[in-house]
Design a protein around this motif. Structure first.
Motif, PDB file in Angstrom:
ATOM      1  N   THR A   1      66.506  89.755  75.083  1.00 14.03           N
ATOM      2  CA  THR A   1      67.469  89.042  75.919  1.00 14.03           C
ATOM      3  C   THR A   1      66.735  87.932  76.654  1.00 14.03           C
ATOM      4  N   ALA A   2      67.160  86.701  76.415  1.00  9.90           N
ATOM      5  CA  ALA A   2      66.522  85.549  77.052  1.00  9.90           C
ATOM      6  C   ALA A   2      67.128  85.295  78.429  1.00  9.90           C
ATOM      7  N   THR A   3      66.349  84.680  79.301  1.00 12.39           N
ATOM      8  CA  THR A   3      66.880  84.265  80.591  1.00 12.39           C
ATOM      9  C   THR A   3      67.887  83.136  80.370  1.00 12.39           C
ATOM     10  N   GLU A   4      68.708  82.873  81.385  1.00 14.85           N
ATOM     11  CA  GLU A   4      69.828  81.953  81.224  1.00 14.85           C
ATOM     12  C   GLU A   4      69.404  80.582  80.724  1.00 14.85           C
ATOM     13  N   GLY A   5      68.270  80.112  81.173  1.00 15.27           N
ATOM     14  CA  GLY A   5      67.818  78.784  80.765  1.00 15.27           C
ATOM     15  C   GLY A   5      67.442  78.678  79.300  1.00 15.27           C
TER      16      GLY A   5
ATOM     17  N   THR B   1      68.630  82.528  70.049  1.00 17.15           N
ATOM     18  CA  THR B   1      69.270  83.373  71.047  1.00 17.15           C
ATOM     19  C   THR B   1      70.744  83.002  71.149  1.00 17.15           C
ATOM     20  N   GLU B   2      71.574  84.010  71.396  1.00 21.16           N
ATOM     21  CA  GLU B   2      73.017  83.790  71.465  1.00 21.16           C
ATOM     22  C   GLU B   2      73.377  82.942  72.695  1.00 21.16           C
ATOM     23  N   HIS B   3      74.337  82.045  72.533  1.00 21.10           N
ATOM     24  CA  HIS B   3      74.655  81.077  73.590  1.00 21.10           C
ATOM     25  C   HIS B   3      75.169  81.747  74.856  1.00 21.10           C
TER      26      HIS B   3
ATOM     27  N   GLY C   1      72.448  85.380  75.400  1.00 20.89           N
ATOM     28  CA  GLY C   1      71.004  85.166  75.319  1.00 20.89           C
ATOM     29  C   GLY C   1      70.280  86.177  74.455  1.00 20.89           C
ATOM     30  N   LYS C   2      71.024  86.995  73.693  1.00 22.60           N
ATOM     31  CA  LYS C   2      70.399  88.049  72.896  1.00 22.60           C
ATOM     32  C   LYS C   2      70.022  87.562  71.499  1.00 22.60           C
ATOM     33  N   ALA C   3      68.970  88.169  70.972  1.00 20.40           N
ATOM     34  CA  ALA C   3      68.551  87.936  69.586  1.00 20.40           C
ATOM     35  C   ALA C   3      67.980  89.229  69.039  1.00 20.40           C
ATOM     36  N   ARG C   4      68.256  89.497  67.780  1.00 13.10           N
ATOM     37  CA  ARG C   4      67.762  90.710  67.123  1.00 13.10           C
ATOM     38  C   ARG C   4      66.682  90.325  66.126  1.00 13.10           C
ATOM     39  N   ILE C   5      65.508  90.961  66.240  1.00 11.11           N
ATOM     40  CA  ILE C   5      64.376  90.656  65.357  1.00 11.11           C
ATOM     41  C   ILE C   5      63.995  91.920  64.589  1.00 11.11           C
TER      42      ILE C   5
END
Length: 294
Positions: free
Chosen positions: A72-76, A97-99, A102-106
């Motif tokens: 999960t990425a931070t908002e920025g 990352t999802e707009h 902010g999530k991405a699956r690796i």
């Protein structure tokens, strides 16, 4: 074989079906929850090649779900392109990352496949956000499993008495997932249990419904059963009088050396016949696990 070729398909020797390579689904993005990873973000964040602060600017959370790492990425950094570089400096995955979340699956593991790309290389990974831009940002994350055996006991959930199996509790105190490939023994009273460890990394265990059941996530423990039955005694005289014996437990995992532990045991209880001629199990075998041996 080029680890960045997303069109490669590997022939899987376990079945006649052809399975997709891990590289065919590196571009997926999904949301989910799983085993959390605490304290693994390094203090070596970089922007434009410069050392950043001790706090992570790009990653707010890492967790594990099945074969995948969920970031999960931070908002920025929502909607950012993301390249994941493994310890060999190879681009292991390309995604975004999802707009909104902010999530991405690796994908990190591919348990039911074969080859060099079915398990990540343990070590420090680089998560490079917006790699094609002049102001890219990199976070360093250590992904290293650390497996140990923490407890052994006679397995008694089958009739009679697990047919001579040992329940083996294992712990992953590391920062990355892995799976248990095989469990066997040396010096067990049942000579048929003293088998060579499988050279294949595919899980060769008793009682698992699907290969992914063999995965041991970081900061978690799980109990496994070997396909071998070391506590089956072979004799015409079925005798469970107190008698000491010992054996070596051998555990294999992908990308690591064999684990070897000494088990001391004492016969006890009453004998119960199993389906083999002159074979029996004892109702109360006491097991003591000792430290890992070379």
């Amino acid at each position: 074989m080029n680890p960045n070729d997303e069109t490669t398909v590997l022939e899987r020797s376990r079945s006649t079906a052809t399975r997709q390579s891990r590289r065919r689904f590196l571009q997926t993005v999904a949301v989910g929850s799983g085993v959390g990873l605490a304290g693994c973000l390094s203090r070596g964040a970089e922007r434009d090649g410069q050392q950043g602060t001790a706090e992570s600017e790009a990653i707010s959370d890492l967790s594990f779900e099945g074969e995948d790492l969920v970031l999960t990425a931070t908002e920025g950094f929502h909607g950012s392109e993301l390249h994941v570089v493994d310890p060999t400096e190879t681009v292991w995955a390309k995604t975004s990352t999802e707009h909104t979340t902010g999530k991405a699956r690796i994908p990190l593991l591919d348990v039911d496949s074969f080859g060099d790309d079915n398990h990540y290389t343990p070590g420090t990974f680089q998560f490079v956000f917006n790699p094609r831009e002049s102001e890219s940002y990199t976070e360093h994350v250590e992904l290293v499993p650390k497996i140990s055996v923490i407890r052994v006991e006679q397995f008694g959930k089958e009739t009679p008495l697990g047919f001579g199996r040992i329940a083996i509790a294992m712990q992953n105190s590391g920062t990355g997932p892995t799976w248990i490939s095989d469990i066997t023994y040396e010096g067990a009273p049942n000579y048929a249990a003293n088998d060579e460890v499988s050279t294949n990394t595919f899980p060769s265990l008793h009682g698992i419904e699907k290969p992914t059941d063999a995965i041991l996530q970081p900061q978690s423990s799980q109990t496994y059963l070997s396909r071998q039955v070391p506590l089956r005694f072979l004799s015409e005289e079925q005798d469970c009088s107190p008698e000491d014996f010992s054996m070596i437990l051998v555990v294999s995992t992908p990308r690591s050396d064999l684990l070897r532990y000494k088990i001391e045991a004492t016969k006890g209880g009453k004998p119960e016949s199993v389906s083999l001629i002159d074979a029996y199990v004892c109702s109360d075998v006491q097991l003591t696990l000792h430290d890992e041996v070379a």
